[in-house]
Design a protein around this motif. Structure first.
Motif, PDB file in Angstrom:
ATOM      1  N   MET A 416       0.679  -0.916   0.062  1.00  0.00           N
ATOM      2  CA  MET A 416       0.065   0.114   0.145  1.00  0.00           C
ATOM      3  C   MET A 416       0.780   0.702  -0.395  1.00  0.00           C
ATOM      4  O   MET A 416       1.108   2.341  -0.666  1.00  0.00           O
ATOM      5  N   CYS A 417       1.839   1.139   0.908  1.00  0.00           N
ATOM      6  CA  CYS A 417       2.760   2.956   0.931  1.00  0.00           C
ATOM      7  C   CYS A 417       3.078   2.156  -0.068  1.00  0.00           C
ATOM      8  O   CYS A 417       4.063   3.197  -0.833  1.00  0.00           O
ATOM      9  N   GLU A 418       3.846   1.732  -0.984  1.00  0.00           N
ATOM     10  CA  GLU A 418       4.372   1.569  -2.478  1.00  0.00           C
ATOM     11  C   GLU A 418       3.510   2.702  -3.690  1.00  0.00           C
ATOM     12  O   GLU A 418       3.992   2.708  -4.689  1.00  0.00           O
ATOM     13  N   THR A 419       1.945   2.304  -3.189  1.00  0.00           N
ATOM     14  CA  THR A 419       1.837   3.442  -3.853  1.00  0.00           C
ATOM     15  C   THR A 419       1.803   4.460  -4.938  1.00  0.00           C
ATOM     16  O   THR A 419       1.800   5.627  -3.825  1.00  0.00           O
ATOM     17  N   ARG A 449      -1.419   4.400 -17.259  1.00  0.00           N
ATOM     18  CA  ARG A 449       0.299   3.019 -17.914  1.00  0.00           C
ATOM     19  C   ARG A 449       1.546   3.187 -16.657  1.00  0.00           C
ATOM     20  O   ARG A 449       2.646   2.529 -17.357  1.00  0.00           O
ATOM     21  N   ASP A 450       1.314   3.798 -15.805  1.00  0.00           N
ATOM     22  CA  ASP A 450       2.151   4.016 -14.643  1.00  0.00           C
ATOM     23  C   ASP A 450       2.761   2.708 -13.790  1.00  0.00           C
ATOM     24  O   ASP A 450       3.046   2.174 -13.143  1.00  0.00           O
ATOM     25  N   TYR A 451       1.385   2.139 -13.286  1.00  0.00           N
ATOM     26  CA  TYR A 451       0.936   1.200 -12.088  1.00  0.00           C
ATOM     27  C   TYR A 451      -0.812   0.607 -12.106  1.00  0.00           C
ATOM     28  O   TYR A 451      -1.653   1.349 -12.128  1.00  0.00           O
ATOM     29  N   VAL A 474       7.120  -1.676 -19.432  1.00  0.00           N
ATOM     30  CA  VAL A 474       6.684  -2.109 -18.077  1.00  0.00           C
ATOM     31  C   VAL A 474       7.304  -2.834 -17.235  1.00  0.00           C
ATOM     32  O   VAL A 474       7.674  -4.030 -17.770  1.00  0.00           O
ATOM     33  N   ASP A 475       8.024  -3.679 -15.716  1.00  0.00           N
ATOM     34  CA  ASP A 475       8.241  -3.848 -15.162  1.00  0.00           C
ATOM     35  C   ASP A 475       7.181  -5.024 -14.163  1.00  0.00           C
ATOM     36  O   ASP A 475       6.128  -4.218 -14.352  1.00  0.00           O
ATOM     37  N   LYS A 512       4.918   0.831 -14.929  1.00  0.00           N
ATOM     38  CA  LYS A 512       6.273   1.859 -16.465  1.00  0.00           C
ATOM     39  C   LYS A 512       7.803   1.543 -15.804  1.00  0.00           C
ATOM     40  O   LYS A 512       8.206   1.943 -14.963  1.00  0.00           O
ATOM     41  N   HIS A 513       8.513   0.801 -16.689  1.00  0.00           N
ATOM     42  CA  HIS A 513       9.698   0.568 -16.537  1.00  0.00           C
ATOM     43  C   HIS A 513      10.417   1.642 -16.636  1.00  0.00           C
ATOM     44  O   HIS A 513       9.950   3.212 -17.122  1.00  0.00           O
ATOM     45  N   ARG A 514      11.349   1.753 -15.010  1.00  0.00           N
ATOM     46  CA  ARG A 514      12.216   3.489 -15.370  1.00  0.00           C
ATOM     47  C   ARG A 514      13.912   3.396 -15.506  1.00  0.00           C
ATOM     48  O   ARG A 514      14.399   2.321 -15.024  1.00  0.00           O
TER      49      ARG A 514
END
Length: 514
Positions: A416-419, A449-451, A474-475, A512-514
């Protein structure tokens, strides 16, 4: 003693002024004390309270740093024209002090300093009224499990597995003889049972001091105190007080507890089971809170069967007990849409094995409901009711946790905290046959597209195919929510296939891959 106070207090902590005063008459009703606290950015007036032995107190929670001055007045002093005044300094908040929790992003929460707050709560109705040893066990268990909110009561509880006496009572007086109670007859004594002798105009200050000690112990562990101010499970007559007695109680509770930053107000547990209260009463209590709580702490009211009208403006978030034997978290989408407020599932049934249907779901089902709620943009709550020879059940008494679900909540909380941003929202554009969550801020975008966080609940796919567009990389991670593992499945783009183990309680996180 005269007057005493500290010259320094950190932001969002409790500044307290203690004053000697009159003991004549009934100090709880015959005399008053009020404090005004003024800094560069705020000017706040609050009620104080009588704390026994001729001592009156006023408490204040400063919301800003800097220099403050205060003035204390009221009929509590022999010379009523004499005021008490002074100055103090508010220092920066310490590292773990983020202030009170507020509603953020419509459906979510954040501390006042902007830090996101993701509620993972539990219920222990009268843990605060147990022995010191059991209270210490409860605090250790809360910390070990990673809970950051707990629901509990001011009044003692009378119900199945709750036939004993609490450590103290909120009023001066004596209780009925509880030795007559059995598991077969206890319901006959619900309400104002004969044999009780209370003075509802004189509070037992030691009872309230002890609750404050518990609130502080929770605060120091980063746990919100969701205080249930009234409830119907009563044999002492506390649920049957008159309007005047209720209002005196509410004002005393607000004067004592409002300055604690980790307080949430729950007007009632199962408001609809009160035989002597009406909607007019609950609205009156709410108006008292809105008038007397200078800090606007979170406010809710909890149901047994019908929901209260959560659209009422004084309600900050929905405190929900499931109304269906099976469905709970599955309805979060609907409740979010209906109420446009944070949805907190404070009672989605309890992990355990007692005879009552609300207290015998499996640990796997509890964890499933937690993940289902989170991925639909809500906040789930835990409870545990395993049979015990001494009738000590976590749901009411606290102590040691016996189940398995609590071991998996720190893992979920980390997810949740990684949202990104604050909070997850249900995203139905991905497909009708899966639960998908995206960051609340991007829920209306097409495409997102990010999460993405996909949850497969009790379904058991052996693979899933994904497609967002032809170019975005995307990862992908496969999450086993029960075994608490995260497996990296590499970077993909275009149309791709992810193999899954074909078992329950799996999730897929795509970023999304960074």
């Amino acid at each position: 003693m005269g007057t005493s106070y500290n010259k320094n207090v950190e932001r969002w902590d409790v500044f307290e002024v203690s004053c000697e005063g009159r003991k004549d008459g009934n100090p709880f009703t015959d005399h008053d004390i009020t404090g005004n606290f003024k800094g560069q950015n705020e000017n706040v007036t609050v009620d104080g309270f009588y704390d026994g032995d001729g001592v009156y107190k006023v408490r204040f929670m400063p919301s800003f740093e800097g220099e403050y001055e205060f003035t204390i007045s009221g009929s509590f002093k022999q010379d009523q024209g004499e005021e008490v005044s002074g100055r103090f300094t508010v220092t920066p908040a310490s590292e773990d002090n983020h202030g009170p929790v507020r509603v953020a992003n419509t459906y979510h929460f954040a501390y006042e300093d902007g830090t996101p707050y993701y509620s993972v709560g539990t219920t222990c109705y009268v843990w605060d009224l147990q022995s010191d040893e059991r209270i210490d066990q409860t605090l250790e268990s809360l910390t070990e499990a990673g809970f950051n909110k707990i629901r509990f009561c001011v009044f003692p509880k009378h119900y199945d597995y709750n036939l004993g006496e609490p450590r103290s009572y909120p009023y001066e007086g004596t209780p009925m003889d509880s030795s007559v109670l059995t598991k077969d007859n206890f319901l006959q004594y619900t309400g104002a049972a004969s044999g009780n002798d209370w003075d509802f105009t004189r509070f037992n200050t030691e009872h309230f001091r002890h609750i404050e000690k518990c609130i502080l112990a929770l605060r120091d562990r980063g746990i919100e105190a969701d205080l249930i101010v009234m409830h119907p499970y009563d044999r002492w007559g506390f649920s049957c007080m008159t309007e005047e007695q209720d209002d005196l109680y509410w004002k005393y509770v607000l004067a004592r507890f409002s300055a604690y930053r980790n307080i949430w107000w729950s007007l009632a547990n199962e408001y609809d089971l009160f035989l002597h209260k009406t909607i007019k009463d609950w609205e009156r209590y709410a108006s008292i809170i809105c008038e007397k709580d200078a800090y606007s702490h979170l406010r809710s009211i909890h149901n047994c069967r019908p929901f209260y009208d959560h659209t009422r403006p004084w309600i900050t978030h929905c405190s929900i007990q499931r109304q269906d034997l099976y469905k709970s978290a599955e309805l979060v989408n609907e409740w979010r849409q209906r109420y446009k407020k944070p949805v907190v599932l404070d009672e989605i049934a309890y992990e355990g094995n007692i005879q009552h249907g609300w207290g015998n779901i499996s640990p796997e089902e509890m964890v499933r409901r937690f993940w289902e709620a989170v991925c639909r943009g809500g906040y789930p709550g835990h409870g545990e009711t395993y049979m015990s020879g001494d009738d000590v059940l976590w749901w009411s008494h606290g102590g040691r946790l016996k189940g398995e679900s609590w071991k998996r909540f720190k893992f979920l909380h980390k997810i949740m905290c990684e949202t990104p941003g604050i909070g997850l929202a249900p995203y139905e554009k991905c497909g009708w046959d899966e639960v998908c969550a995206v960051p609340e801020e991007t829920a209306q975008m097409t495409p997102v597209r990010d999460y993405y966080l996909f949850y497969y609940s009790f379904m058991r796919p052996s693979f899933r195919e994904f497609y967002f567009d032809d170019n975005t990389e995307v990862d992908v991670e496969v999450i086993d929510t029960w075994n608490m593992t995260i497996e990296d499945r590499g970077t993909h783009k275009g149309r791709f296939k992810i193999e899954l183990p074909g078992r329950e309680y799996m999730a897929v996180r795509i970023r999304k891959h960074r």
